[in-house]
Design an enzyme around this catalytic site. Structure first.
Site, PDB file in Angstrom:
ATOM      1  N   LYS A  42       0.845  -1.200   0.000  1.00  0.00           N
ATOM      2  CA  LYS A  42       0.000   0.000   0.000  1.00  0.00           C
ATOM      3  C   LYS A  42       0.878   1.248   0.000  1.00  0.00           C
ATOM      4  O   LYS A  42       2.068   1.176   0.321  1.00  0.00           O
ATOM      5  CB  LYS A  42      -0.912  -0.030   1.225  1.00  0.00           C
ATOM      6  N   TYR A 269      13.245  31.534   3.376  1.00  0.00           N
ATOM      7  CA  TYR A 269      12.076  32.305   3.825  1.00  0.00           C
ATOM      8  C   TYR A 269      12.211  32.669   5.291  1.00  0.00           C
ATOM      9  O   TYR A 269      12.580  31.839   6.120  1.00  0.00           O
ATOM     10  CB  TYR A 269      10.804  31.479   3.659  1.00  0.00           C
TER      11      TYR A 269
HETATM   12  C1  PLP Z   1      -0.239  -1.898   6.866  1.00  0.00           C
HETATM   13  C2  PLP Z   1      -0.833  -3.142   7.340  1.00  0.00           C
HETATM   14  C3  PLP Z   1      -0.029  -4.281   7.538  1.00  0.00           C
HETATM   15  C4  PLP Z   1       1.480  -4.248   7.502  1.00  0.00           C
HETATM   16  O1  PLP Z   1       1.937  -3.628   8.683  1.00  0.00           O
HETATM   17  P1  PLP Z   1       3.504  -3.505   9.011  1.00  0.00           P
HETATM   18  O2  PLP Z   1       3.546  -2.955  10.386  1.00  0.00           O
HETATM   19  O3  PLP Z   1       4.070  -2.557   8.010  1.00  0.00           O
HETATM   20  O4  PLP Z   1       4.074  -4.852   8.887  1.00  0.00           O
HETATM   21  C5  PLP Z   1      -0.677  -5.465   7.848  1.00  0.00           C
HETATM   22  N1  PLP Z   1      -2.025  -5.516   7.970  1.00  0.00           N
HETATM   23  C6  PLP Z   1      -2.818  -4.436   7.818  1.00  0.00           C
HETATM   24  C7  PLP Z   1      -4.288  -4.561   7.983  1.00  0.00           C
HETATM   25  C8  PLP Z   1      -2.249  -3.209   7.516  1.00  0.00           C
HETATM   26  O5  PLP Z   1      -3.033  -2.133   7.399  1.00  0.00           O
END
Ligand code: PLP
Length: 385
Positions: A42, A269
């Protein structure tokens, strides 16, 4: 530095796909061959580039991939990726067709969405695969453990639906011996058992994220869902020493201008930094907060240039920042070692014996390494090495 910079901008993310493969392999070693690895890609693979990382992870043994949005799933499909993709969320019912056309599985926890999804799938002569999300204590998404069986019994009549997985997400998997973790783990095990007792197909059972996978092997079930560790970063100090990981992302740039401003001249700035009486060389770098370099770090971060640490000065701009190069006042008023246009600047990563990590930057920003790498994914071109 060996990498050639992009032609159109002297700023980039260097992504080490070999490190992605080795990190993936390290997770496969931990979970064994009977447990599948689902990689969280993601947010453009936490800023590392989802398509290239997905391919590298698959080549090292990962079999499933997780995204957060419909668009992220579609991007993978359009790049020709055919492995299972789970969206870790429901989405508005309006994008159900896009899910089905692209074979992206949603996480489901609402009857209304489930039935709309099944209805549309049946109309298209398809089977809508989904994973059931269970909220065991994170209080984010999912059906409650008490409602899980009834939820399934309400939607299961639908021939357009197929439950391909049942999962939960831990809030405190990084804290060994944590009470909330035990509660969540117990509730999840009980929910899975209740579904089985009711003769409901659970599909793949999964719950461990990165810290869970490393610290809680009892919860591996059919699949682990790792994210941050695949990018070579630890979710917390508790996983250090338990798995060998290599950082994947470096953030580099090249100096686009240097100058010797007059003593007292303001930089950036608000002129929040002025050239001190001993004089300074000031160099400009084409990276700013729109590239994910938090403005909050202004005047309190360093960069590595030619193997040396240099102080960032003035406010970080949207597209540039400046750093100061000390001069040797006792002698010539020239820089000890002047910086030139085109010199390489390391913002995250290694230069010679020195290194600035995403963890260092996260600590300075009072956030976590996840946010640091996601932010650098915003605009910088990615160069895969
Ligand atoms: C992002 C996410 C993961 C992975 O989490 P990490 O801490 O990066 O390993 C697993 N399950 C869900 C539902 C997530 O949202």
């Amino acid at each position: 530095m060996q990498v050639t910079s992009p032609d159109d901008r002297w700023a980039w993310e260097e992504i080490d796909l070999g490190a992605v493969r080795r990190n993936t392999h390290a997770f496969k070693q931990i979970i064994g061959s009977r447990v599948q690895l689902m990689c969280a890609v993601k947010a453009d693979a936490y800023g590392h580039g989802a398509v290239a990382c997905t391919k590298a992870m698959h080549s090292a043994g990962a079999t499933q991939f997780a995204v957060a949005t419909v668009a992220e799933g579609v991007e993978l499909r359009q790049a020709g990726i055919e492995w299972p993709i789970l969206m870790l969320n429901q989405c508005p019912v309006e994008s159900i067709d896009t899910l089905l056309e692209n074979d992206i599985m949603p996480s489901i926890y609402e009857v209304e969405f489930a039935l709309a999804y099944g209805e549309r799938a049946a109309a298209l002569n398809k089977v809508g695969k989904y994973h059931l999300a269970v909220d065991t204590g994170m209080t984010r998404i999912g059906v409650t453990p008490q409602d899980a069986v009834e939820f399934r019994q309400t939607i299961d009549f639908h021939r357009g639906l197929e439950c391909a997985g049942t999962f939960t997400h831990f809030a405190t998997a990084d804290a060994p011996g944590d009470w909330d973790f035990e509660l969540q783990a117990n509730r999840f095990a009980e929910t899975v058992q209740a579904l089985r007792d009711a003769r409901l197909e659970t599909g793949l059972v999964h719950c461990d994220n990165t810290p869970g996978t490393v610290l809680h092997p009892k919860q591996h079930f059919d699949m682990c869902r790792a994210g941050i560790g695949l990018y070579g970063l630890h979710p917390a100090d508790t996983t250090r020493g338990r798995i060998q990981l290599e950082p994947v992302m470096s953030v580099r740039a090249r100096v686009i201008r240097t100058t010797y401003p007059q003593v007292g001249a303001g930089v950036g700035y608000g002129a929040t930094w002025r050239v001190p009486a001993r004089g300074m060389q000031v160099a400009t770098v084409p990276v700013g907060y729109a590239d994910g370099l938090a403005r909050d770090l202004s005047n309190r971060m360093e960069v590595l240039v030619n193997g040396r640490r240099m102080q960032q000065v003035g406010r970080i701009c949207m597209d540039q920042f400046m750093f100061a190069v000390p001069v040797n006042t006792a002698r010539t008023y020239q820089p000890v070692s002047p910086v030139g246009v085109g010199d390489y600047v390391t913002i995250i990563g290694r230069d010679g014996d020195d290194e600035i990590t995403a963890d260092d930057m996260a600590a300075a920003r009072n956030t976590i390494n996840y946010e640091v790498t996601c932010d650098f994914g915003l605009r910088l071109e990615k160069i895969y090495v």
